[in-house]
Scaffold this active site. Sequence first.
Site, PDB file in Angstrom:
ATOM      1  CG  PHE A 258      -0.669   0.906   2.166  1.00 14.57           C
ATOM      2  CD1 PHE A 258      -1.515   2.272   2.080  1.00 14.57           C
ATOM      3  CD2 PHE A 258      -0.089   0.663   3.255  1.00 14.57           C
ATOM      4  CE1 PHE A 258      -1.212   3.263   3.156  1.00 14.57           C
ATOM      5  CE2 PHE A 258      -0.037   1.688   4.326  1.00 14.57           C
ATOM      6  CZ  PHE A 258      -0.464   3.013   4.275  1.00 14.57           C
ATOM      7  CE  LYS A 259       4.451   1.785   4.558  1.00 13.84           C
ATOM      8  NZ  LYS A 259       3.463   0.748   5.271  1.00 13.84           N
ATOM      9  CG  ASP A 260       3.858   0.574  -4.552  1.00 17.90           C
ATOM     10  OD1 ASP A 260       5.012   0.953  -4.404  1.00 17.90           O
ATOM     11  OD2 ASP A 260       3.453  -0.584  -5.050  1.00 17.90           O
TER      12      ASP A 260
ATOM     13  CG  LEU B  32       6.524   6.219  -0.679  1.00 15.07           C
ATOM     14  CD1 LEU B  32       7.224   4.972   0.089  1.00 15.07           C
ATOM     15  CD2 LEU B  32       7.416   7.377  -0.444  1.00 15.07           C
TER      16      LEU B  32
ATOM     17  NE  ARG C  48       4.617   7.161   3.074  1.00 17.66           N
ATOM     18  CZ  ARG C  48       5.269   6.005   3.722  1.00 17.66           C
ATOM     19  NH1 ARG C  48       6.534   6.499   4.171  1.00 17.66           N
ATOM     20  NH2 ARG C  48       4.629   5.318   4.316  1.00 17.66           N
TER      21      ARG C  48
END
Length: 500
Positions: free
Chosen positions: A112-114, A117, A234
């Site tokens: 999920f960081k995509d 990021l 972010r």
Amino acid sequence: MFYESTRNNTLKHSASEAIIQGISPEGGLYVPETFPVFSLEKIADMVPMDYRQRAEEILALFLSDYPREEIRDCVNKAYREGKFDRPEIAPVHKLSENQYILELWHGPTCAFKDMALQSLPNFMEKAQKRLKADWETVILVATSGDTGKAALEGFRDVSGISILVFYPEEGVSQIQKLQMVTQEGKNLQVAAVRGNFDATQNGVKELFTDQDFVAFLEQRGYRLSSANSINWGRLVPQIVYYFSAYDDMVGEGYIDLGEKINVVVPTGNFGNILAAYYAGRMGLPIHRLICASNQNNVLTDFFREGQYNRNREFYKTISPSMDILISSNLERLLYEVAGRDNDKVKGWMEALKHQGQYHVGEEIREVLGKTFWAGYAPDEEAMETIRRIFHKHHYLMDPHTAVGQKIYEDYREATGDENKTLLVSTASPYKFTRDVAKAILGEEEVGEKDDFALNEILAQVSGMPIPAALQDLKGKPVLHTVSCQREAMRDVVMEFLQVK
Ligand SMILES: *Cc1c(COP(=O)(O)O)cnc(C)c1O
């Protein structure tokens, strides 16, 4: 729209400044002065739009010093097919009449960081140009797996910025390691540290706080920065997928426009669930926000008792991205519920720093209890949930998502609440192969098989496709072989930047 710090709200900054600085000099976090409001009409207008258009609508309100074309350019670069393996970018999967799953792992690194990021680096690049930065930003990351790869993929070949990722040699899965050491790009490097995650993280922290080293680099035109979720750039892209999911649910006829839904979030640093709270503040019809934790249950205690206490044992679990004792973004929520009283927030954060705990008082606890519900599930329960959901619905969940699922079930049992519910799924099950396979196939079947072999078996029994980004890793050449002692991390940075 201006931004102010949670610990000193007399200073106002533009979005570009907030994103470049990351954290306010006195240690506070940047928050928007006000929240734009989306009427139901406006939410309905976005139903026919695709993810990129929805993102543009929402981001334009927050990044008000970015020209509209710049925002469009950023989202078009970040969220496109080819990078994401589904046209919806963040698709909603129907599990049952009552329950839906928001899959946030269709991006290039399957985590999920995509979602954040992929766009943060673009925002930083544009902000640096606008503010005429005469330095190069060097992003340093210590990773336990997911963040490092997502940051590498996001910052790769972004101008004016370079990135160096340290990972613990004995602390990431086979697939996570391969994802990093095969990373391509001109402005980046990956290095293994001989030690565990704590050693790696402490090593990076020491680099950031080594005044002499920081000054030495600044004289040579480099400024250190981090890519963690305290940066507003972010957080803001995360608001988008809550609106997008709601619009998709309306579009599919799963809910009526205006119908209130619950949102369940597997939580670590409190960024993801905070974005859901912000979406609610902006008018998204949300009934309850359900905060799910693993054995590291500091947030569960906080929401139940009003007392935040980090003085407790730290557990390593099968949902490592939630193994956290200090959830930094909670500070932003406290700022809102304390009526934007920066002295109060500062007091709590000082108490956290010096005594490891603080109490927000009964009044605030009650206010929080109206919106939030919290619970935690230990590893055995997550494993049981993975198995049970697979047998009942033929759906694979990773361990983080399974924690969320279990807490949702606990919530329903405790409250009888029948509102439609969106469970946020934060990682592809194929990234946490071993534990998912153990839950579904059993220890014996897993044996000594490697992660790729296990993924093949899981794909066969479930019929869920393995993401191409993971499948392709097998044949990729290893490009990063640097390995160092913790004491030599500074030398690795200097060699990377070619400074003496
Ligand atoms: C980062 C992460 C989380 C925690 O998200 P926060 O925004 O830090 O609360 C949960 N699950 C996975 C898989 C993650 O990578």
